[in-house]
Design a protein around this motif. Structure first.
Motif, PDB file in Angstrom:
ATOM      1  N   ARG A  21      -1.724   4.845   4.175  1.00  0.00           N
ATOM      2  CA  ARG A  21      -2.318   4.786   3.011  1.00  0.00           C
ATOM      3  C   ARG A  21      -2.571   2.880   2.732  1.00  0.00           C
ATOM      4  O   ARG A  21      -3.466   2.530   1.764  1.00  0.00           O
ATOM      5  CB  ARG A  21      -0.636   4.207   2.333  1.00  0.00           C
ATOM      6  N   VAL A  22      -2.374   1.809   3.828  1.00  0.00           N
ATOM      7  CA  VAL A  22      -2.842   0.828   3.938  1.00  0.00           C
ATOM      8  C   VAL A  22      -4.114   0.960   4.160  1.00  0.00           C
ATOM      9  O   VAL A  22      -4.764   0.109   3.775  1.00  0.00           O
ATOM     10  CB  VAL A  22      -2.253   0.193   5.700  1.00  0.00           C
ATOM     11  N   THR A  23      -4.599   1.646   5.291  1.00  0.00           N
ATOM     12  CA  THR A  23      -6.332   1.519   5.535  1.00  0.00           C
ATOM     13  C   THR A  23      -6.827   2.048   4.275  1.00  0.00           C
ATOM     14  O   THR A  23      -8.025   1.164   4.276  1.00  0.00           O
ATOM     15  CB  THR A  23      -6.464   2.997   6.606  1.00  0.00           C
ATOM     16  N   GLU A  24      -6.176   3.151   3.589  1.00  0.00           N
ATOM     17  CA  GLU A  24      -7.141   2.925   2.449  1.00  0.00           C
ATOM     18  C   GLU A  24      -6.955   1.738   1.515  1.00  0.00           C
ATOM     19  O   GLU A  24      -8.359   2.344   1.081  1.00  0.00           O
ATOM     20  CB  GLU A  24      -6.090   4.373   0.983  1.00  0.00           C
ATOM     21  N   LEU A  25      -6.323   1.704   0.724  1.00  0.00           N
ATOM     22  CA  LEU A  25      -6.241   0.385   0.454  1.00  0.00           C
ATOM     23  C   LEU A  25      -6.802  -0.748   1.052  1.00  0.00           C
ATOM     24  O   LEU A  25      -7.511  -0.640  -0.308  1.00  0.00           O
ATOM     25  CB  LEU A  25      -4.453  -0.124   0.718  1.00  0.00           C
TER      26      LEU A  25
END
Lengths: 162, 158
Positions: free
Chosen positions: B88-92
């Motif tokens: 999720r962090v990477t996508e954000l």
């Protein structure tokens, strides 16, 4: 007031009543913008795990926005409002002003509709991604109309001064 | 003592990200305010005001990015907590990166139009609106992520 939506060039010599009408319009506009920011904050607040509180905040912010837009609309429809005065002075603007008023009314109805939708569907989880999308679309429509109105008022003021 | 130190570091990181987000939002409001100002028949003044506001937004996003990607930043620490959060962090980060690229492209477009006689106010407003929408959406997702992570922390602490 913050930056006015309709800047008045120094070369434009407005009468006192004209200035008062313009200021009244800016005040209405600012109130609506403040309500828009409140809605934006509510919709952008964390939602997972606090669905009810999130929904309640969004509904409250929608109600505030509905009031602000409604008051702005009522004032703009008055015979002594800036828009009414512009139409009296420049009848060719009648159609554009009418279109703006119709659009304002539609925006107000859309706000009321969304608020009712959220209130009526309090069961289960809120689809906050979808609701945020709807709020964004609503605010986007309002901003578009505000900009159109600012263009129209400015053009009318400049034209009337020529 | 170690736990307290970690909690203080978390609070500090939350406060930093909140402050960055608020600055981004404030500058975004200025962009929208100037984009929504009367534009027709004063296109160049309108464009100049908008350029200044977009430049401020670009700077605010750069600071946000700098803090968010630093080793002790909240996003980095969240990403270290497990593969789900990492994804999720990477996508954000990717999505914020796209928004920054959009804002940068908008700034370049406005710069290119500075001497033009063909300034399409409505089209530029539309572009601003699109970028602002996406930025707000990502900010909300970021807020969700931090809130969820905090909930998990509190539950684990119980």
């Amino acid at each position: 007031l913050a930056v006015e939506s309709v800047p008045v060039p120094d070369s434009l010599r407005l009468t006192s009543p004209e200035r008062a009408r313009l200021k009244a319009r800016e005040r209405d506009h600012e109130r609506t913008v403040a309500a828009m920011y409140r809605l934006e904050r509510a919709a952008g607040a964390p939602a997972p795990g606090r669905d009810d509180a999130w929904r309640l905040d969004v509904v409250g912010a929608l109600a505030s926005l509905e009031n602000a837009v409604s008051e702005e609309q009522t004032n703009a429809n008055r015979p002594d409002s800036l828009l009414s005065e512009l139409v009296r002075g420049q009848p060719r603007l009648r159609a554009r002003v009418r279109a703006l008023r119709v659009q304002h009314d539609q925006e107000r109805q859309a706000i009321a509709w969304l608020r009712r939708e959220i209130v009526q569907h309090t069961d289960g989880h809120a689809d906050y991604a979808d609701l945020r999308r709807q709020v964004a679309s609503l605010l986007s429509g309002l901003r578009y109309e505000q900009a159109r109105e600012a263009d129209l008022v400015y053009e009318a003021l400049v034209t009337s001064a020529v | 003592v170690v736990e307290n130190a970690e909690m203080r570091a978390d609070d500090h990181a939350f406060a930093a990200i909140h402050s960055d987000d608020q600055r981004v939002l404030d500058t975004l409001h200025e962009v929208e305010r100037f984009a929504g100002r009367a534009g027709r028949r004063r296109e160049h003044e309108w464009l100049t005001e908008l350029r200044t506001a977009v430049a401020a937004l670009e700077r605010a996003l750069t600071v946000h990015h700098h803090h968010a990607s630093s080793g002790d930043g909240l996003l980095t620490r969240l990403g270290d907590e497990g593969p789900d959060l990492q994804a999720r962090v990477t996508e954000l980060r990717e999505r914020f990166g796209s928004v920054r690229a959009e804002v940068h492209a908008l700034a370049r477009r406005l710069e290119a139009l500075a001497t033009s006689r063909d300034i399409d106010v409505t089209d530029l407003r539309r572009r601003v609106e699109h970028t602002a929408d996406e930025l707000r959406y990502q900010q909300a997702r970021e807020a969700d992520l931090f809130h969820e992570a905090r909930l998990v922390d509190l539950t684990t602490a119980d």
